[in-house]
Design a protein around this motif. Sequence first.
Motif, PDB file in Angstrom:
ATOM      1  N   GLN A  96       0.839  -1.195   0.000  1.00 39.13           N
ATOM      2  CA  GLN A  96       0.000   0.000   0.000  1.00 39.13           C
ATOM      3  C   GLN A  96       0.874   1.244   0.000  1.00 39.13           C
ATOM      4  O   GLN A  96       1.867   1.328   0.721  1.00 39.13           O
ATOM      5  CB  GLN A  96      -0.917  -0.001   1.219  1.00 39.13           C
ATOM      6  CG  GLN A  96      -1.980   1.078   1.216  1.00 39.13           C
ATOM      7  CD  GLN A  96      -3.019   0.852   2.308  1.00 39.13           C
ATOM      8  OE1 GLN A  96      -2.933  -0.103   3.080  1.00 39.13           O
ATOM      9  NE2 GLN A  96      -3.995   1.730   2.387  1.00 39.13           N
ATOM     10  N   GLU A 138      -2.533   6.334   0.752  1.00 34.73           N
ATOM     11  CA  GLU A 138      -3.524   5.664  -0.092  1.00 34.73           C
ATOM     12  C   GLU A 138      -4.626   5.069   0.773  1.00 34.73           C
ATOM     13  O   GLU A 138      -4.355   4.362   1.742  1.00 34.73           O
ATOM     14  CB  GLU A 138      -2.832   4.569  -0.907  1.00 34.73           C
ATOM     15  CG  GLU A 138      -3.677   3.959  -1.997  1.00 34.73           C
ATOM     16  CD  GLU A 138      -2.876   2.977  -2.850  1.00 34.73           C
ATOM     17  OE1 GLU A 138      -3.121   2.899  -4.062  1.00 34.73           O
ATOM     18  OE2 GLU A 138      -1.988   2.297  -2.286  1.00 34.73           O
ATOM     19  N   SER A 139      -5.880   5.351   0.432  1.00 36.67           N
ATOM     20  CA  SER A 139      -6.996   4.807   1.201  1.00 36.67           C
ATOM     21  C   SER A 139      -7.124   3.308   0.931  1.00 36.67           C
ATOM     22  O   SER A 139      -6.587   2.781  -0.056  1.00 36.67           O
ATOM     23  CB  SER A 139      -8.297   5.513   0.827  1.00 36.67           C
ATOM     24  OG  SER A 139      -8.700   5.149  -0.487  1.00 36.67           O
ATOM     25  N   GLU A 140      -7.852   2.623   1.818  1.00 39.63           N
ATOM     26  CA  GLU A 140      -8.053   1.189   1.637  1.00 39.63           C
ATOM     27  C   GLU A 140      -8.760   0.905   0.311  1.00 39.63           C
ATOM     28  O   GLU A 140      -8.428  -0.050  -0.397  1.00 39.63           O
ATOM     29  CB  GLU A 140      -8.874   0.630   2.802  1.00 39.63           C
ATOM     30  CG  GLU A 140      -8.132   0.594   4.133  1.00 39.63           C
ATOM     31  CD  GLU A 140      -6.939  -0.342   4.124  1.00 39.63           C
ATOM     32  OE1 GLU A 140      -6.970  -1.342   3.374  1.00 39.63           O
ATOM     33  OE2 GLU A 140      -5.965  -0.064   4.851  1.00 39.63           O
ATOM     34  N   ASP A 141      -9.754   1.741  -0.030  1.00 36.19           N
ATOM     35  CA  ASP A 141     -10.484   1.539  -1.277  1.00 36.19           C
ATOM     36  C   ASP A 141      -9.576   1.746  -2.487  1.00 36.19           C
ATOM     37  O   ASP A 141      -9.604   0.950  -3.435  1.00 36.19           O
ATOM     38  CB  ASP A 141     -11.679   2.489  -1.343  1.00 36.19           C
ATOM     39  CG  ASP A 141     -12.527   2.269  -2.590  1.00 36.19           C
ATOM     40  OD1 ASP A 141     -13.050   1.147  -2.753  1.00 36.19           O
ATOM     41  OD2 ASP A 141     -12.658   3.213  -3.399  1.00 36.19           O
ATOM     42  N   GLU A 142      -8.759   2.804  -2.443  1.00 36.94           N
ATOM     43  CA  GLU A 142      -7.827   3.056  -3.544  1.00 36.94           C
ATOM     44  C   GLU A 142      -6.825   1.915  -3.678  1.00 36.94           C
ATOM     45  O   GLU A 142      -6.508   1.469  -4.790  1.00 36.94           O
ATOM     46  CB  GLU A 142      -7.086   4.373  -3.303  1.00 36.94           C
ATOM     47  CG  GLU A 142      -7.961   5.614  -3.430  1.00 36.94           C
ATOM     48  CD  GLU A 142      -7.258   6.864  -2.956  1.00 36.94           C
ATOM     49  OE1 GLU A 142      -7.637   7.953  -3.409  1.00 36.94           O
ATOM     50  OE2 GLU A 142      -6.320   6.745  -2.117  1.00 36.94           O
ATOM     51  N   TYR A 143      -6.334   1.453  -2.524  1.00 37.01           N
ATOM     52  CA  TYR A 143      -5.369   0.359  -2.557  1.00 37.01           C
ATOM     53  C   TYR A 143      -5.993  -0.917  -3.109  1.00 37.01           C
ATOM     54  O   TYR A 143      -5.392  -1.607  -3.947  1.00 37.01           O
ATOM     55  CB  TYR A 143      -4.807   0.098  -1.164  1.00 37.01           C
ATOM     56  CG  TYR A 143      -4.026  -1.188  -1.088  1.00 37.01           C
ATOM     57  CD1 TYR A 143      -2.804  -1.316  -1.747  1.00 37.01           C
ATOM     58  CD2 TYR A 143      -4.518  -2.290  -0.384  1.00 37.01           C
ATOM     59  CE1 TYR A 143      -2.087  -2.507  -1.706  1.00 37.01           C
ATOM     60  CE2 TYR A 143      -3.810  -3.475  -0.336  1.00 37.01           C
ATOM     61  CZ  TYR A 143      -2.596  -3.576  -1.000  1.00 37.01           C
ATOM     62  OH  TYR A 143      -1.908  -4.743  -0.973  1.00 37.01           O
ATOM     63  N   ASP A 144      -7.184  -1.243  -2.661  1.00 31.55           N
ATOM     64  CA  ASP A 144      -7.838  -2.469  -3.135  1.00 31.55           C
ATOM     65  C   ASP A 144      -8.012  -2.448  -4.648  1.00 31.55           C
ATOM     66  O   ASP A 144      -7.776  -3.459  -5.329  1.00 31.55           O
ATOM     67  CB  ASP A 144      -9.196  -2.639  -2.452  1.00 31.55           C
ATOM     68  CG  ASP A 144      -9.077  -3.024  -0.987  1.00 31.55           C
ATOM     69  OD1 ASP A 144      -7.986  -3.498  -0.597  1.00 31.55           O
ATOM     70  OD2 ASP A 144     -10.054  -2.853  -0.238  1.00 31.55           O
ATOM     71  N   LYS A 145      -8.433  -1.299  -5.192  1.00 34.36           N
ATOM     72  CA  LYS A 145      -8.628  -1.204  -6.639  1.00 34.36           C
ATOM     73  C   LYS A 145      -7.305  -1.333  -7.390  1.00 34.36           C
ATOM     74  O   LYS A 145      -7.215  -2.024  -8.415  1.00 34.36           O
ATOM     75  CB  LYS A 145      -9.309   0.119  -6.982  1.00 34.36           C
ATOM     76  CG  LYS A 145     -10.761   0.201  -6.518  1.00 34.36           C
ATOM     77  CD  LYS A 145     -11.366   1.563  -6.832  1.00 34.36           C
ATOM     78  CE  LYS A 145     -12.825   1.632  -6.360  1.00 34.36           C
ATOM     79  NZ  LYS A 145     -13.425   2.971  -6.613  1.00 34.36           N
ATOM     80  N   ARG A 146      -6.260  -0.656  -6.885  1.00 29.54           N
ATOM     81  CA  ARG A 146      -4.954  -0.748  -7.548  1.00 29.54           C
ATOM     82  C   ARG A 146      -4.388  -2.159  -7.439  1.00 29.54           C
ATOM     83  O   ARG A 146      -3.819  -2.692  -8.404  1.00 29.54           O
ATOM     84  CB  ARG A 146      -3.982   0.274  -6.946  1.00 29.54           C
ATOM     85  CG  ARG A 146      -2.601   0.259  -7.607  1.00 29.54           C
ATOM     86  CD  ARG A 146      -1.724   1.379  -7.063  1.00 29.54           C
ATOM     87  NE  ARG A 146      -1.499   1.241  -5.634  1.00 29.54           N
ATOM     88  CZ  ARG A 146      -0.551   0.448  -5.112  1.00 29.54           C
ATOM     89  NH1 ARG A 146       0.232  -0.270  -5.904  1.00 29.54           N
ATOM     90  NH2 ARG A 146      -0.391   0.392  -3.802  1.00 29.54           N
TER      91      ARG A 146
END
Length: 207
Positions: free
Chosen positions: A144, A148-156
């Motif tokens: 991560q 970076e937010s959790e949502d941004e990280y999950d998508k990336r």
Amino acid sequence: MPTGILLLMPPFPIRTAAPALAVPPGRLGYDLDAETMLLHSIQSAEAFDVLLETGVLRADPTLADSPWPEAYEWMNRMMAERLPTSGDAALWLWVRIRRRHLVALCRRARGEVLLTCRIPRGRVLVSHFGEWHVALNSGLSVPQHPGESEDEYDKRNDREFDDFADRVDAAGARNSPLGDWPFELRTELERSWECILDRTLFPKTDH
């Protein structure tokens, strides 16, 4: 958290205890930045006898029977590059663990020996337990980014993982051992694992 060798240094107190009493109550006081680190390892009675007899406990590669040889081979290479120790295998120790988890491990290891050790920081390769399982599963490790937010990280993470998987499939390497992968793909995968050894990339709760 691997190291190559344990040396017996007096005094060396030995006691027999029930699992719940084998670990002192309260916080164990881990400091990952200390010059000398507090670590734990559960070893067989035979290994402990060798330590008592010779004063040295070395990792023995002939005793290893792992279904993930590529990941352990990579870790051994990292140890050779980053540590002053030598050898063909690792001794695994807990560099930080909750007391209740350590007691639970002791309960599942009756007849074995809990070693509590103090080892110079420079002789220990600290790795992240959870992320190590990504390597064991031959997966791409995607750390991560700061901020970076959790949502941004999950998508990336999903994008990078899917892109890499598509390239593995295109190379026809999906069900092949890592040793048979194209050099570029294997190198990319193994380089991604290096975040396992970088504490600045560990989740904040794990620092």
